[in-house]
Design a protein around this motif. Structure first.
Motif, PDB file in Angstrom:
ATOM      1  N   LEU A  95       3.181  13.865 -25.392  1.00 11.00           N
ATOM      2  CA  LEU A  95       4.629  14.292 -26.031  1.00 11.00           C
ATOM      3  C   LEU A  95       4.360  13.889 -27.645  1.00 11.00           C
ATOM      4  N   VAL A  96       3.726  13.223 -27.967  1.00  8.64           N
ATOM      5  CA  VAL A  96       3.477  12.680 -29.525  1.00  8.64           C
ATOM      6  C   VAL A  96       2.964  13.980 -29.954  1.00  8.64           C
ATOM      7  N   VAL A  97       1.893  14.464 -29.593  1.00  5.40           N
ATOM      8  CA  VAL A  97       0.939  15.454 -30.384  1.00  5.40           C
ATOM      9  C   VAL A  97       2.010  16.957 -30.070  1.00  5.40           C
ATOM     10  N   ALA A  98       2.685  17.121 -29.145  1.00  9.00           N
ATOM     11  CA  ALA A  98       3.384  18.232 -28.967  1.00  9.00           C
ATOM     12  C   ALA A  98       4.449  18.093 -29.986  1.00  9.00           C
ATOM     13  N   LEU A  99       5.078  16.866 -30.139  1.00  6.69           N
ATOM     14  CA  LEU A  99       6.247  16.795 -31.284  1.00  6.69           C
ATOM     15  C   LEU A  99       5.769  17.224 -32.616  1.00  6.69           C
ATOM     16  N   ILE A 100       4.577  16.575 -32.943  1.00  8.29           N
ATOM     17  CA  ILE A 100       4.039  16.797 -34.294  1.00  8.29           C
ATOM     18  C   ILE A 100       3.545  18.254 -34.304  1.00  8.29           C
ATOM     19  N   LEU A 101       3.087  18.870 -33.599  1.00  7.27           N
ATOM     20  CA  LEU A 101       2.557  20.400 -33.522  1.00  7.27           C
ATOM     21  C   LEU A 101       3.776  21.282 -33.655  1.00  7.27           C
TER      22      LEU A 101
END
Ligand SMILES: [K+]
Ligand SMILES: [K+]
Lengths: 442, 442
Positions: A135-141
């Protein structure tokens, strides 16, 4: 003493089952963008590549598959990744004791201090880490895609999620036709992907050790020490090698500024170890860089995770044995510990089986196609180590070669020794031992 | 505890000495056909190739070198061959005891029932076998050259002797520009060469065992059993692979009758294992045949002889370990004997060092030249395993690459572990042992 309930036979069967289901679903007409049914081999290859978190493709993912089809692919590599992580960890708990593989699993359990009662907490932990990091990486991207590249919110969220899940599971699939080559100079896209890949490629036992003992080196298990130190050494090797060899290649690092050169060389030191995204055109790499990639891909990442290859620990166990032999020492070991004989043999067996398999597949594919030998070798190592990088020949391969690659991806993911042991029939141990005699070697 | 009188440092120094002398003599103006002085690198490469009984060449032997030069080359590979055979056998007698290499040598001595008192008789035997086999084969070849190919007696005798000495020492040098391609259909030329090569490539300990115990299998040492059975298996593999892959290749076996196909496939199953003559054009081989040759060359022939590679016994020790691992057995072994731990580690170390060296050299040569990667890899394996076959790129390589090949030939001949141990500084054994701990591998 062939027992079908043998747990070691369970994992290959489980994977085969998922590949079958994946192939069936991808064969549905609305899985493709134009609504026609995908040929069986295309569906089989894509499902195998996804389940084994490899990322090799015969059809351009965002062009050929519909959003439904791409979502199926994403679910498959999430199952292949999460599934393998959990299965590999839990498998140690149910495996019996004995020699060879059984010993290995028993050792694995002891060293990483897992108890049978831990099973539920292990599952929970894997699940929590997965959801959180993805979720964190998806949000950043997604944020970056929306703000800097002018995508609409749904589109940005889709691409962000797809790449985040793909990176976390080291799958290497991309929802862009050119992987992440469009973000060559963007550290905010390449960075989170790299970090997610490095973390998960350590393997689950290491992640668990790191969570328990943080950065207290002395409390780490030997497995964690070797994996972390070895990973750093391999990353450094990849970075320096890529920089040195591609610095002035006009088709790769050549035209970039120093910052972008560093970013992309770092990215390409991480990716061949298992993940398989590319920010540079692999087909334009110099031959010597291709050779360095053979090595990084063959070694792969950490044990019992989503990474492929012979594994970091296997490589460094071999390294320590050779070193002790040269120095004339009785014991081989690292970090003030010595290795047992069983682990030395396992390291050797894993490596020899891996090399033999890649070698046999390369001979076979060379005999059924007329593509350059070095590209075929690259493709075979990439498939076996579930890396997913390619010099660009996958779609040009004849059907027989694609079936061979499917087999490589499957065995590479499930594990050579696991497959070989599952296939081996008959009794395990003789009730007697033969006398010792040694040939001259070397 | 660095001791310069250490016998292990003696062999590399001896070889370096002979290479220096050979280079100097080949630099004399009348060593070349046109009386000009050979460039230093040409003389060095040729001397190294001859002393290491490799047979790679940068200049066409019969065209570039005078009869004096060719005689020097012949003397060099006779010394390299006879010298290594004797030194390797005698070395076992003077080496001390301890772990690692010392153990290996001690084992070697025991297993082959050599006593220190034997030294003189060993030398005598090697000398007698050499003179006898070389003269018989030279006589057959010379007679054939004179009667069937219309050569004058001195010319026939010269070519017969040169090829006989070259075959006996597995040197692979030829006094014809096209190696033995002119005798593709002549079993009376190819046959004696093959037999001489097969015999001497078994290695000296095996030859001695065969002389003492004839064909009484039960009396053979384990080393002899593995070497002979393994050699037969590798020859069969080479024969079948070459036949299957080249059967209809218009540039190799294609235009031949069945008899000639068999003869040449047999010849090319023997030659990549160490000798390096060719009756077919290697450059026209299919990629899959090239791959099979990588394997045969890398494995090489028997220990303690003129053959190169990791050696037949090393390969089959690894094979047995992998098999025992798959079958879940406690012991690895062959022919109702089990291997000791030391020999397992040595087999592993020899193989890993060999593969690393070939890999590093291939990367290096790829970075200083722009030749195809598969040809470079072929050249490096050929040099390391002192085979001498080439796809035809040797003369096109830049100076840096030739120096790298010289190094490969030198290390390949002297032995990776011998060189590594000779280079390793400092004490051998710690007065304490670390506790055992095992990482997860694979
Ligand atoms: K991958
Ligand atoms: K040779």
């Amino acid at each position: 003493m062939l027992r079908l309930r043998d747990p070691i036979r369970l994992i290959p069967l489980l994977f085969l089952g998922f590949i079958a289901v994946g192939t069936a679903v991808l064969s549905l007409p609305f899985a493709t963008a134009d609504g026609s049914r995908a040929p069986l081999l295309t569906a089989l290859f894509t499902a195998t590549s996804a389940i084994s978190v490899t990322g090799l493709i015969v059809e351009d993912t965002p062009v050929y598959w519909s959003i439904f089809g791409q979502t199926v692919v994403m679910i498959l590599f999430q199952i292949g990744g999460f599934g393998i992580m959990t299965a590999a960890t839990l498998f140690g708990l149910i495996a019996g004791r004995g020699f060879g593989l059984r010993d290995r699993m028993a050792t694995q359990v002891e060293r990483n201090r897992l108890e049978t009662g831990d099973a539920a907490s292990v599952l929970k932990l894997v699940f929590k880490i997965t959801v959180f990091v993805e979720l964190v990486v998806a949000l950043i991207l997604a944020t970056r895609f929306a703000t800097t590249y002018g995508m609409g919110l749904p589109e940005a969220a889709w691409h962000g999620l797809f790449h985040s899940v793909s990176a976390f599971n080291n799958a290497g699939f991309s929802s862009f036709s050119d992987s992440v080559m469009g973000f060559q100079t963007d550290a905010i896209v390449l960075g989170p992907i790299m970090i997610s890949v490095i973390l998960t490629a350590l393997g689950f036992p290491v992640m668990q050790d790191l969570r328990r003992h943080k950065l207290h080196w002395r409390q780490w298990s030997l497995h964690t020490k070797i994996t972390v130190a070895g990973t750093l050494a391999l990353l450094l090797f990849g970075l320096v090698a890529t920089l040195a060899m591609e610095w002035s290649n006009p088709d790769t690092l050549g035209p970039m500024g120093v910052g972008a050169k560093l970013l992309n060389a770092a990215f390409h030191s991480v990716m061949p170890r298992t993940a398989g995204f590319n920010s540079l055109d692999m087909g334009s790499f110099h031959d010597e860089t291709i050779m360095a990639n053979y090595f990084l891909m063959f070694v792969g990442g950490g044990s019992a995770g989503t990474a492929g290859g012979i594994k970091v620990t296997t490589f460094f166990v071999l390294f320590a044995i050779v070193l002790s032999e040269i120095l004339g020492r009785r014991d081989a070991g690292l970090f003030q510990r010595r290795f047992g004989r069983a682990i030395e043999r396992q390291a050797l067996s894993v490596t020899v089986l891996a090399a033999s398999l890649v070698f046999a597949a390369t001979i076979y594919i060379a005999s059924v196609s007329s593509l350059p030998l070095d590209d075929i070798l690259f493709e075979c190592i990439s498939a076996f180590s579930t890396v997913g990088l390619s010099t660009g020949i996958t779609a040009k391969l004849p059907p027989d070669a694609l079936v061979a690659l499917c087999l490589l991806m499957f065995v590479g993911r499930v594990g050579t020794i696991t497959v070989a042991t599952a296939l081996a029939l008959g009794g395990r141990e003789r009730p007697y031992r033969y006398p010792e005699e040694n040939p001259i070697v070397g």
